[in-house]
Design a protein around this motif. Structure first.
Motif, short mmCIF file in Angstrom:
data_model
loop_
_atom_site.label_atom_id
_atom_site.label_comp_id
_atom_site.label_asym_id
_atom_site.label_seq_id
_atom_site.Cartn_x
_atom_site.Cartn_y
_atom_site.Cartn_z
N GLU A 43 0.84 -1.19 0.00
CA GLU A 43 0.00 0.00 0.00
C GLU A 43 0.88 1.25 0.00
OE1 GLU A 43 -3.41 0.77 0.15
OE2 GLU A 43 -3.61 -1.28 -0.57
N ARG A 50 -1.44 8.71 -1.42
CA ARG A 50 -2.64 8.14 -2.06
C ARG A 50 -3.76 9.17 -2.12
NH1 ARG A 50 -7.02 6.17 0.18
NH2 ARG A 50 -6.09 5.84 2.23
N ILE A 51 -3.95 9.92 -1.05
CA ILE A 51 -4.98 10.96 -1.04
C ILE A 51 -4.69 12.02 -2.09
CG2 ILE A 51 -5.88 12.89 0.35
CD1 ILE A 51 -5.66 10.98 2.80
N GLU A 63 -2.98 11.55 -4.87
CA GLU A 63 -3.18 10.96 -6.19
C GLU A 63 -4.66 10.90 -6.55
OE1 GLU A 63 -1.53 9.69 -9.67
OE2 GLU A 63 -0.42 10.26 -7.87
N GLU A 64 -5.49 10.56 -5.56
CA GLU A 64 -6.92 10.40 -5.82
C GLU A 64 -7.65 11.74 -5.95
OE1 GLU A 64 -8.19 7.99 -2.59
OE2 GLU A 64 -7.40 6.12 -3.43
N SER A 65 -7.25 12.71 -5.14
CA SER A 65 -8.01 13.97 -5.08
C SER A 65 -7.41 15.10 -5.91
CB SER A 65 -8.12 14.44 -3.63
OG SER A 65 -6.87 14.86 -3.13
N ARG A 66 -6.09 15.09 -6.08
CA ARG A 66 -5.38 16.20 -6.72
C ARG A 66 -5.72 17.52 -6.02
NH1 ARG A 66 -1.41 13.95 -9.87
NH2 ARG A 66 -2.26 12.20 -11.04
N ASP A 67 -5.87 17.47 -4.71
CA ASP A 67 -6.33 18.62 -3.94
C ASP A 67 -5.33 18.96 -2.84
OD1 ASP A 67 -7.63 20.51 -2.43
OD2 ASP A 67 -9.44 19.33 -2.07
N ARG A 112 -6.78 18.88 0.81
CA ARG A 112 -6.89 17.56 1.43
C ARG A 112 -5.53 17.04 1.86
NH1 ARG A 112 -11.66 13.62 -0.65
NH2 ARG A 112 -13.32 15.16 -0.82
N GLY A 143 -6.03 7.51 7.16
CA GLY A 143 -6.88 7.36 5.98
C GLY A 143 -8.36 7.32 6.33
N GLU A 186 -11.25 10.27 5.49
CA GLU A 186 -12.49 9.97 4.75
C GLU A 186 -13.72 10.43 5.52
OE1 GLU A 186 -12.57 5.87 3.73
OE2 GLU A 186 -10.73 5.96 2.52
#
Length: 219
Positions: free
Chosen positions: A22, A28-29, A31-35, A38, A55, A59
């Motif tokens: 993992e 990971r956050i 990569e997923e959000s591009r924010d 966050r 994590g 969420e």
């Protein structure tokens, strides 16, 4: 000892090794959000907290609110309940609200993209500031947490006493093409293989290059 002649091969080997595990939660956050917002808030939550707890807490919080204005509209108790059981959850709840307030009043609700500006925020140190810059904005920086500090010294790549000294040494030594990804590579490597106590040297793909500085026992 790892040298600059070997660092490309070393980091390629690390990348192949960690591909089965993992990724670090903040990466990971990102990569997923591009924010970047966050990334910033999850960095604050992650301090002295295990990745899976960070994590899950992130969420829960982002289901309630995920912008400075909407988080500031929450009560401190609502934030506390959402982020529990991260370490120091009551303190982090206050910190998050203060960070959101400052982002709105001083930065127009936008997370700054420089180390200097980020360091002016409550609860943000060099590790968090560099992580926001690198994984949040994809700009050059070197995030040094406990894994990066330990492993860089264990390899013999740097010889430093503190994470801040390690960051400055790496800025002088590490080729710039590796800066953004260095933390993302070494965190899972340190969590799973190059552990603080009794690392798995017999399974390590870069064992032949490692100086094993400070390793008293290994597996």
């Amino acid at each position: 000892m790892v040298t600059n002649k070997q660092i490309d091969k070393v980091l390629q080997s690390v990348r192949r090794t960690i591909s089965a595990w993992e990724p670090a939660v903040v990466g990971r956050i990102a990569e997923e959000s591009r924010d970047p917002f966050r990334v910033l808030i999850s960095c604050i939550l992650s301090q002295q907290t295990k990745d899976h707890v960070t994590g899950e807490a992130s969420e829960r919080l982002y289901r309630l609110a995920d912008r400075p204005d909407t988080i500031l509209a929450l009560t401190e108790l609502q934030i506390t309940r959402a982020i529990y059981p991260v370490s120091f959850y009551k303190t982090k709840s206050r910190t998050i609200r203060e960070v959101c307030r400052v982002l709105l009043t001083r930065f127009g609700g936008r997370v700054p993209d420089t180390i200097e500006a980020l360091l002016s925020l409550t609860g943000v140190g060099r590790k968090t500031a560099n992580l926001v810059v690198t994984v949040g904005y994809r700009k050059p920086g070197i995030c040094v947490d406990t894994h990066v500090h330990r492993i860089s010294n264990r390899w013999g790549y740097v010889s430093t006493k503190t994470p801040e000294q390690t960051e400055m040494a790496l800025r002088q030594r590490l080729p710039k093409r590796h800066w953004i990804h260095y933390n993302d590579l070494l965190v899972p490597f340190g969590q799973n293989l190059c552990r603080p106590i009794s690392p798995f040297c017999s399974r390590c793909p870069i064992e032949r290059w490692c100086a094993k500085v400070g390793v008293a026992a290994h597996r």
